[in-house]
Design a protein around this motif. Structure first.
Motif, PDB file in Angstrom:
ATOM      1  N   MET A   1       9.329   3.924  -9.354  1.00  0.00           N
ATOM      2  CA  MET A   1      10.359   3.779  -8.340  1.00  0.00           C
ATOM      3  C   MET A   1      10.427   5.012  -7.443  1.00  0.00           C
ATOM      4  N   ALA A   2      10.154   6.191  -8.013  1.00  0.00           N
ATOM      5  CA  ALA A   2      10.211   7.418  -7.211  1.00  0.00           C
ATOM      6  C   ALA A   2       9.144   7.418  -6.129  1.00  0.00           C
ATOM      7  N   ILE A   3       8.035   6.729  -6.365  1.00  0.00           N
ATOM      8  CA  ILE A   3       6.965   6.648  -5.367  1.00  0.00           C
ATOM      9  C   ILE A   3       7.243   5.504  -4.400  1.00  0.00           C
ATOM     10  N   TYR A   4       7.770   4.442  -4.913  1.00  0.00           N
ATOM     11  CA  TYR A   4       7.988   3.215  -4.145  1.00  0.00           C
ATOM     12  C   TYR A   4       9.111   3.371  -3.112  1.00  0.00           C
ATOM     13  N   GLU A   5      10.227   3.989  -3.507  1.00  0.00           N
ATOM     14  CA  GLU A   5      11.404   4.069  -2.643  1.00  0.00           C
ATOM     15  C   GLU A   5      11.167   4.814  -1.328  1.00  0.00           C
ATOM     16  N   PRO A   6      10.530   5.989  -1.305  1.00  0.00           N
ATOM     17  CA  PRO A   6      10.331   6.654  -0.013  1.00  0.00           C
ATOM     18  C   PRO A   6       9.492   5.818   0.955  1.00  0.00           C
ATOM     19  N   LEU A   7       8.520   5.104   0.424  1.00  0.00           N
ATOM     20  CA  LEU A   7       7.655   4.303   1.278  1.00  0.00           C
ATOM     21  C   LEU A   7       8.392   3.095   1.847  1.00  0.00           C
ATOM     22  N   VAL A   8       9.165   2.414   1.008  1.00  0.00           N
ATOM     23  CA  VAL A   8       9.813   1.177   1.438  1.00  0.00           C
ATOM     24  C   VAL A   8      11.172   1.444   2.089  1.00  0.00           C
ATOM     25  N   GLN A   9      11.986   2.298   1.491  1.00  0.00           N
ATOM     26  CA  GLN A   9      13.338   2.519   1.994  1.00  0.00           C
ATOM     27  C   GLN A   9      13.355   3.417   3.239  1.00  0.00           C
ATOM     28  N   GLN A  10      12.627   4.525   3.200  1.00  0.00           N
ATOM     29  CA  GLN A  10      12.687   5.481   4.306  1.00  0.00           C
ATOM     30  C   GLN A  10      11.725   5.124   5.436  1.00  0.00           C
ATOM     31  N   LEU A  11      10.466   4.855   5.084  1.00  0.00           N
ATOM     32  CA  LEU A  11       9.456   4.605   6.111  1.00  0.00           C
ATOM     33  C   LEU A  11       9.369   3.131   6.506  1.00  0.00           C
ATOM     34  N   LEU A  13       7.765   0.631   5.103  1.00  0.00           N
ATOM     35  CA  LEU A  13       6.397   0.132   5.013  1.00  0.00           C
ATOM     36  C   LEU A  13       6.291  -0.912   3.906  1.00  0.00           C
ATOM     37  N   GLN A  14       5.274  -1.737   4.004  1.00  0.00           N
ATOM     38  CA  GLN A  14       4.973  -2.676   2.931  1.00  0.00           C
ATOM     39  C   GLN A  14       3.859  -2.057   2.082  1.00  0.00           C
ATOM     40  N   VAL A  15       4.033  -2.097   0.765  1.00  0.00           N
ATOM     41  CA  VAL A  15       3.115  -1.432  -0.147  1.00  0.00           C
ATOM     42  C   VAL A  15       2.627  -2.429  -1.189  1.00  0.00           C
ATOM     43  N   ARG A  16       1.334  -2.353  -1.492  1.00  0.00           N
ATOM     44  CA  ARG A  16       0.796  -3.124  -2.613  1.00  0.00           C
ATOM     45  C   ARG A  16      -0.376  -2.372  -3.211  1.00  0.00           C
ATOM     46  N   MET A  17      -0.574  -2.640  -4.488  1.00  0.00           N
ATOM     47  CA  MET A  17      -1.678  -2.032  -5.215  1.00  0.00           C
ATOM     48  C   MET A  17      -2.769  -3.073  -5.360  1.00  0.00           C
ATOM     49  N   ARG A  20      -8.296  -4.690  -7.855  1.00  0.00           N
ATOM     50  CA  ARG A  20      -9.744  -4.867  -7.834  1.00  0.00           C
ATOM     51  C   ARG A  20     -10.431  -3.704  -7.104  1.00  0.00           C
ATOM     52  N   ALA A  21      -9.874  -3.303  -5.961  1.00  0.00           N
ATOM     53  CA  ALA A  21     -10.457  -2.204  -5.182  1.00  0.00           C
ATOM     54  C   ALA A  21      -9.937  -0.839  -5.633  1.00  0.00           C
ATOM     55  N   ARG A  22      -8.966  -0.852  -6.553  1.00  0.00           N
ATOM     56  CA  ARG A  22      -8.321   0.389  -7.017  1.00  0.00           C
ATOM     57  C   ARG A  22      -7.826   1.209  -5.852  1.00  0.00           C
ATOM     58  N   ALA A  23      -7.002   0.582  -5.004  1.00  0.00           N
ATOM     59  CA  ALA A  23      -6.487   1.243  -3.807  1.00  0.00           C
ATOM     60  C   ALA A  23      -5.030   0.859  -3.590  1.00  0.00           C
ATOM     61  N   VAL A  24      -4.283   1.764  -2.989  1.00  0.00           N
ATOM     62  CA  VAL A  24      -2.919   1.494  -2.566  1.00  0.00           C
ATOM     63  C   VAL A  24      -2.999   1.100  -1.098  1.00  0.00           C
ATOM     64  N   GLU A  25      -2.476  -0.076  -0.777  1.00  0.00           N
ATOM     65  CA  GLU A  25      -2.540  -0.572   0.590  1.00  0.00           C
ATOM     66  C   GLU A  25      -1.166  -0.486   1.224  1.00  0.00           C
ATOM     67  N   LYS A  40       2.333   9.119   7.613  1.00  0.00           N
ATOM     68  CA  LYS A  40       3.170   9.837   6.648  1.00  0.00           C
ATOM     69  C   LYS A  40       3.077   9.198   5.266  1.00  0.00           C
ATOM     70  N   GLY A  41       3.075   7.871   5.239  1.00  0.00           N
ATOM     71  CA  GLY A  41       2.962   7.167   3.970  1.00  0.00           C
ATOM     72  C   GLY A  41       1.624   7.442   3.297  1.00  0.00           C
ATOM     73  N   ALA A  42       0.554   7.434   4.082  1.00  0.00           N
ATOM     74  CA  ALA A  42      -0.772   7.722   3.526  1.00  0.00           C
ATOM     75  C   ALA A  42      -0.848   9.148   3.001  1.00  0.00           C
ATOM     76  N   ASP A  43      -0.259  10.099   3.735  1.00  0.00           N
ATOM     77  CA  ASP A  43      -0.244  11.498   3.283  1.00  0.00           C
ATOM     78  C   ASP A  43       0.564  11.643   1.994  1.00  0.00           C
ATOM     79  N   PHE A  44       1.683  10.913   1.911  1.00  0.00           N
ATOM     80  CA  PHE A  44       2.532  10.952   0.722  1.00  0.00           C
ATOM     81  C   PHE A  44       1.768  10.466  -0.509  1.00  0.00           C
ATOM     82  N   VAL A  45       1.109   9.322  -0.378  1.00  0.00           N
ATOM     83  CA  VAL A  45       0.363   8.757  -1.511  1.00  0.00           C
ATOM     84  C   VAL A  45      -0.796   9.673  -1.886  1.00  0.00           C
TER      85      VAL A  45
END
Length: 160
Positions: A1-11, A13-17, A20-25, A40-45
């Motif tokens: 949740m600590a990783i998810y909230e800044p991306l979804v609540q503040q920025l 953005l839509q996030v998914r893991m 198969r490709a082992r990547a955060v999209e 900013k989201g990419a830099d955060f991750v």
């Protein structure tokens, strides 16, 4: 949740893991207001995956003038075997004291991952921290680096 909230609540953005490709999209949504939110989201991750604490990575989202720099010990000087281990040991210091001294004097965050060094901070502060780390890699005794950092910290405190 600590990783998810800044991306979804503040920025907003839509996030998914992608397992198969082992990547955060990351993807913008209709609610995304900031044009640089995706970067900013990419830099955060990326900062979190490199080993920075979540609180330090969140600073990348909240502040505009924070950057992330990565370099290898081999970029500074070609070292192998025990010489490489000693150089990394000089950077870390006994119980991490040298690393913490560099972080506190230059107001940056350091992650030493094998032969890679990651620095998070403002542009000028990254330069100061990189100079301290490079001098340690080149073989400077930690006491000499401490004294340089003490002088740099005193100058930084005077300026503000």
């Amino acid at each position: 949740m600590a990783i998810y909230e800044p991306l979804v609540q503040q920025l907003k953005l839509q996030v998914r893991m992608n397992v198969r490709a082992r990547a955060v999209e990351l993807k913008t949504s209709p609610y995304t207001a900031d044009a640089g939110a995706l970067q900013k989201g990419a830099d955060f991750v990326r900062a979190f995956l490199l080993g920075f604490a979540v609180a330090d990575a969140i600073a990348l989202v909240r502040l505009d003038d924070l950057y992330l720099e990565t370099f290898e010990v081999g970029d500074v000087r070609a070292l192998k075997g025990d010489h490489l281990s000693r150089a990394i040991g000089r950077i870390a210091g006994k119980d991490g004291r040298t690393k913490y001294a560099i972080e506190n004097a230059t107001k940056t965050r350091l992650v030493v991952a094998e032969a890679k060094i990651h620095i998070l901070g403002s542009f000028a502060n990254i330069r100061l921290a990189r100079n301290a780390v490079v001098s340690l890699i080149l073989g400077a005794p930690p006491g000499k680096v401490y004294n340089k950092l003490k002088n740099v910290a005193a100058r930084l405190n005077e300026r503000f």
